[in-house]
Design a protein around this motif. Sequence first.
Motif, PDB file in Angstrom:
ATOM      1  N   ARG A 142       9.937 -17.448  45.028  1.00  0.00           N
ATOM      2  CA  ARG A 142      11.204 -17.922  45.591  1.00  0.00           C
ATOM      3  C   ARG A 142      11.100 -19.375  46.057  1.00  0.00           C
ATOM      4  O   ARG A 142      10.131 -19.752  46.710  1.00  0.00           O
ATOM      5  N   LEU A 143      12.125 -20.143  45.716  1.00  0.00           N
ATOM      6  CA  LEU A 143      12.201 -21.540  46.130  1.00  0.00           C
ATOM      7  C   LEU A 143      13.558 -21.811  46.773  1.00  0.00           C
ATOM      8  O   LEU A 143      14.560 -21.199  46.407  1.00  0.00           O
ATOM      9  N   ALA A 144      13.592 -22.760  47.674  1.00  0.00           N
ATOM     10  CA  ALA A 144      14.877 -23.267  48.168  1.00  0.00           C
ATOM     11  C   ALA A 144      15.390 -24.314  47.177  1.00  0.00           C
ATOM     12  O   ALA A 144      14.619 -25.067  46.589  1.00  0.00           O
ATOM     13  N   HIS A 145      16.693 -24.327  46.992  1.00  0.00           N
ATOM     14  CA  HIS A 145      17.340 -25.312  46.128  1.00  0.00           C
ATOM     15  C   HIS A 145      18.816 -25.302  46.512  1.00  0.00           C
ATOM     16  O   HIS A 145      19.216 -24.627  47.460  1.00  0.00           O
ATOM     17  N   ASP A 181       8.844 -20.031  49.365  1.00  0.00           N
ATOM     18  CA  ASP A 181       7.743 -19.140  49.733  1.00  0.00           C
ATOM     19  C   ASP A 181       6.423 -19.913  49.673  1.00  0.00           C
ATOM     20  O   ASP A 181       5.672 -19.829  48.697  1.00  0.00           O
ATOM     21  N   GLU A 182       6.161 -20.667  50.742  1.00  0.00           N
ATOM     22  CA  GLU A 182       4.958 -21.493  50.759  1.00  0.00           C
ATOM     23  C   GLU A 182       3.690 -20.650  50.794  1.00  0.00           C
ATOM     24  O   GLU A 182       2.653 -21.063  50.268  1.00  0.00           O
ATOM     25  N   ALA A 183       3.751 -19.467  51.381  1.00  0.00           N
ATOM     26  CA  ALA A 183       2.576 -18.601  51.410  1.00  0.00           C
ATOM     27  C   ALA A 183       2.180 -18.176  50.005  1.00  0.00           C
ATOM     28  O   ALA A 183       0.983 -18.159  49.659  1.00  0.00           O
ATOM     29  N   MET A 380       3.716 -29.841  48.182  1.00  0.00           N
ATOM     30  CA  MET A 380       3.557 -28.919  47.054  1.00  0.00           C
ATOM     31  C   MET A 380       2.178 -29.076  46.412  1.00  0.00           C
ATOM     32  O   MET A 380       1.509 -28.082  46.097  1.00  0.00           O
ATOM     33  N   TYR A 381       1.735 -30.304  46.244  1.00  0.00           N
ATOM     34  CA  TYR A 381       0.408 -30.510  45.641  1.00  0.00           C
ATOM     35  C   TYR A 381      -0.706 -30.009  46.560  1.00  0.00           C
ATOM     36  O   TYR A 381      -1.729 -29.485  46.079  1.00  0.00           O
ATOM     37  N   ARG A 382      -0.518 -30.136  47.870  1.00  0.00           N
ATOM     38  CA  ARG A 382      -1.530 -29.602  48.784  1.00  0.00           C
ATOM     39  C   ARG A 382      -1.590 -28.079  48.711  1.00  0.00           C
ATOM     40  O   ARG A 382      -2.670 -27.479  48.837  1.00  0.00           O
ATOM     41  N   LEU A 383      -0.454 -27.440  48.499  1.00  0.00           N
ATOM     42  CA  LEU A 383      -0.416 -25.981  48.414  1.00  0.00           C
ATOM     43  C   LEU A 383      -0.981 -25.469  47.088  1.00  0.00           C
ATOM     44  O   LEU A 383      -1.800 -24.549  47.064  1.00  0.00           O
ATOM     45  N   VAL A 384      -0.535 -26.062  45.988  1.00  0.00           N
ATOM     46  CA  VAL A 384      -0.841 -25.518  44.665  1.00  0.00           C
ATOM     47  C   VAL A 384      -2.171 -26.020  44.113  1.00  0.00           C
ATOM     48  O   VAL A 384      -2.866 -25.320  43.379  1.00  0.00           O
TER      49      VAL A 384
END
Length: 552
Positions: A142-145, A181-183, A380-384
């Motif tokens: 899930r993403l916000a947009h 859903d950053e987790a 996003m790059y830090r998460l993925v």
Amino acid sequence: MDVELGELAFLPLGGTGEIGMNLNLYRWREGGNEKWLAVDCGIGFGGSELPEVEVMMADPGHIADRRDKLLGLVITHAHEDHIGAVAWLWPRLKCPVYCTPFAAAVLRRKLGENGLLNQVRIHVIDPGGTIDLKPFALRFIRLAHSIPEAQALVIDTPAGTVLHTGDWKLDPTPLIGPPTDEAALAALGEKGVLAMVCDSTNAMVEGHSGSELDVRRSLSALIRDLSGRVAVTCFASNVARMESVALAARDAGRATAIVGRSLRNMDAAARECGYLKTLPPFLSEDDIDDVADDNILLLITGSQGEARSALSRISRDDHPRVSLGEGDTVIYSSRMIPGNERAIGTVQDNLVRRGVRLMTDDDHLVHVSGHPARDELRRMYRLVKPRYAVPVHGEWRHLSAHADLAREAGATPFMMEDGDILTLSHNRPAITDSAPVGRLVLDGTRLVPLQGEVMAARRRMLFNGIVIASLAVDQAGNLRGRPRLSAPGLLDPDDPDTTRAADDFADQLQDLPASARRDDAALQDAARSTLRRILGRRLGKRPMVDVHLIRV
């Protein structure tokens, strides 16, 4: 990984060098066999650079030739540049379609308009759900947009995992649907991500894109203090914005009416999926005049200056049911898409000329972007933590800025043109091949190549006009009466130049050799050349020319 063990490749047919027309392909090749997966299938618009074009889309010819190997088409979200071409291109693909409930509700309406509703297999996948299309194991995140149910697509393959983000942002309060859903993104990053194919729209914008909650609060404060009719125009797909406008209207003692077909369709799709359930049904255009000006708010299509949109027609005072004038206010709760400046400016000039007050995002907090600014991309790059990055969805300058940011984050970026084939499964991924690409233009109810003869003729007619000559000759090729010239947009029928050109044309036809005048094909060719030469000399233009020959 050796090629004998399998090869994963990414091929964008549309969307890497310009915004819109997203059509992405993934290929798995092993032992001489290959399987394909398509992600998104959108439309774009011609704009000022292509005035002869209204709607266009990527040419799917490369995958259409391999559709027996196409496992399915996955839609990340319901924006036009990701879903709008399905109803036009599906007959060339003939594959199952996978999407969330909201995207399915939007798509069914489009398919129904094209008579395809009972032909397309739509598999509805819940947000965060999974799809098994071996060798591709797929999962939504899930993403916000700026539209409900936007999803990133996790593509697990024997060669590694690819994250295809679609469009997204990091909004802690998106209002419709949950935040990104950053987790789940962080957990994916811990497992290891081979490559991330990621949105670049706002890669040149520092900071954060902002929150829908801030816009809601601002709209409520603005609308509360206004008198007269209030109209708000926004992107029809922004359901959260629709809700914010309606709530602001309610707080100000106003009822909300919808004006414009695309907003009505989006409202219906949203309510079908359980959104907007706290709001009463919107009023229709027929109800507006029954409500006092100080008690009505109009939610109107046309934020980009589209000529046939409701707001454009209202600005010209030729809408059949709705008018705006002295003392009324129009709020542009949207951004100006590059290329639409002139069209939007024309509508706004017309509104101001009628005494309407304008409010835009230049002066008030009435819009935030649905795409990530640079701080969100860094997050996003830090998460993925992908090994490789593929910037998509933007002009070349956006892709380049995104590539620089990816490099700073420790990923190796690949700048791609539409048609490039990026092989991802080897130790050193590289662009190894290319596929033919093109654009198709929606011309009425048919698709024609952008670079084909039909559109080339349209461009010539647009700038140089068209002239049609009708002439009658006897069996010997002698003229029977004066030729008739029709040149709309070039010559007025009563213009003396029209008569002089027709007389000059007749004189030069009579001078043709008798053998040419007796042969229909030879006479038509000579007549076209003659008329083209006469018009070039008289008008300084080279219009398209056609000759209708009647032999009596």
